[in-house]
Design an enzyme around this catalytic site. Sequence first.
Site, short mmCIF file in Angstrom:
data_model
loop_
_atom_site.label_atom_id
_atom_site.label_comp_id
_atom_site.label_asym_id
_atom_site.label_seq_id
_atom_site.Cartn_x
_atom_site.Cartn_y
_atom_site.Cartn_z
CG PHE A 145 -1.99 0.99 1.23
CD1 PHE A 145 -3.18 0.75 0.56
CD2 PHE A 145 -1.82 2.20 1.88
CE1 PHE A 145 -4.18 1.70 0.55
CE2 PHE A 145 -2.82 3.16 1.87
CZ PHE A 145 -4.01 2.91 1.20
CG ASP A 155 -0.40 -2.51 7.05
OD1 ASP A 155 -1.55 -2.85 7.43
OD2 ASP A 155 -0.12 -1.37 6.67
CE1 TYR A 202 -9.72 2.77 6.46
CE2 TYR A 202 -8.77 3.87 8.36
CZ TYR A 202 -8.69 3.48 7.04
OH TYR A 202 -7.58 3.81 6.31
CE LYS A 203 -8.14 -0.10 4.63
NZ LYS A 203 -6.74 -0.19 4.22
NE ARG A 234 -10.32 -2.65 -3.24
CZ ARG A 234 -9.79 -2.19 -2.10
NH1 ARG A 234 -8.61 -2.60 -1.72
NH2 ARG A 234 -10.43 -1.31 -1.37
C1 LIG Z 1 -5.99 0.89 4.28
C2 LIG Z 1 -4.53 0.76 4.45
C3 LIG Z 1 -3.79 1.79 5.03
C4 LIG Z 1 -4.47 3.07 5.44
O1 LIG Z 1 -3.68 3.93 6.17
P1 LIG Z 1 -4.38 5.21 6.85
O2 LIG Z 1 -3.32 5.85 7.62
O3 LIG Z 1 -5.53 4.69 7.67
O4 LIG Z 1 -4.93 6.06 5.76
C5 LIG Z 1 -2.43 1.59 5.22
N1 LIG Z 1 -1.83 0.42 4.84
C6 LIG Z 1 -2.53 -0.57 4.27
C7 LIG Z 1 -1.84 -1.85 3.90
C8 LIG Z 1 -3.89 -0.43 4.04
O5 LIG Z 1 -4.58 -1.41 3.46
#
Ligand SMILES: *Cc1c(COP(=O)(O)O)cnc(C)c1O
Length: 419
Positions: A133, A205, A230-231, A379
């Site tokens: 990400f 992560d 939040y996911k 997705r």
């Molecule tokens: C969703 C996600 C993030 C989001 O980071 P935020 O700081 O909440 O915006 C980071 N890393 C991964 C792998 C994600 O899937």
Amino acid sequence: MTTALPGAVALREQAARLDADDPLAPVRERFLLPPDVVYLDGNSLGPLPAAVPAALDDVVRRQWGTALIGSWNTAGWWQAPLRVGDAIGTLIGAAPGQTVAGDSTSVQVFTALDAAAALRPDRPLLVTDPGHFPTDRYLADAVARRRGLQVRHVPPPDLPHFLADEGRQVAVVSYSPVDFRTGELYDMTALTRAAHEAGALALWDLCHAAGALPLEVDALGVDLAVGCGYKFLSGGPGAPAFLYVAQRHHAALETPLPGWTGHADPFALARDYTPAPGIARARIGTPPILSLLALEAALTAFDGVDLHQVRAKSLSLTGFLLRCADELLAPLGFTSVTPSDPGRRGSQVTLRHPHAHGLAVALAGRGVVADMRAPDLLRFGVNALFTSHGDLLTAATRLRDLIVEGAYDPAPPSVGPVT
Ligand SMILES: *Cc1c(COP(=O)(O)O)cnc(C)c1O
């Protein structure tokens, strides 16, 4: 209008059978989903858990409105980051006292990477996934710049080979178990072991894994982990993230943001910083209590839920969606980029189509919320707590109808997609 296809009848029967046999079906009641929406974006923003509105109402009106500042003690606000951290710990296989909730995933990624580099001071390399990400990649670069280290981009399957050559130089390996674009699941056990055999630390992560599948961070010997509130945890927009640090590292743990709430005696307001014992030293500043307690209420949706059952249902859902895609969509130009091997699949299915953007917009117009990742990936996130097989057949059927009717804008997006 739905086009009738011979295969569609068999799919409908299969969906009905699988949903009738679903032991998690009653858990859907724990979410307040709009009645006419098929929601397949819970891997980006989880829907509203039924327990949250009343809990937040109490936090706002009684705890804040009436008890005022006393709630830091009487309502347990002060301990909330550690209490909510422990609740998340039960979902990732962490014994109590190693997980703290707070701040954003990005902040926690920076904290974890920097702290990991500090725990392996003589090693000049950070290893991360070129497909990680973006925030994880940017922050690896930032930590490397600040510490005079170098980043190596190594796809997870290539890690053992890379470490055989350069492993002794590696401070930390930073990966996600699930590729957020394709939904591919990597072998956390093997990759953690490979990092350890090279003497490196393993940082995971868990944004796309926590709450979606059983995780065993303690048993695997994971060193540090971060993840999103939040996911799949459905803690609400911008919910606090979490940081796990294995207990064996606590005494030596130096975080890059030693704020006052991580002090050993915060209310002494001492001139100099002395870190609190344990994971409490990873606290930074005053926690966002409204968001944190919304997340705590959201986590009750997992009460009594066995994550092995969640995993089994998630695989049944993604397997069924792949079958729908194969029968209804492949003839119309869709290809799946999600592995068909269940052992290599997270909790989403991603289909490639050149008009992914227009199709995601048009699908939402027909009550199916999915998302797209540029340039051509559609997705579909499934969450076994509330997604049904019937939902997925509806999604595939409506997508098929859009193509057959040509009822979408084939232009690519003029601006980037939302994250
Ligand atoms: C969703 C996600 C993030 C989001 O980071 P935020 O700081 O909440 O915006 C980071 N890393 C991964 C792998 C994600 O899937």
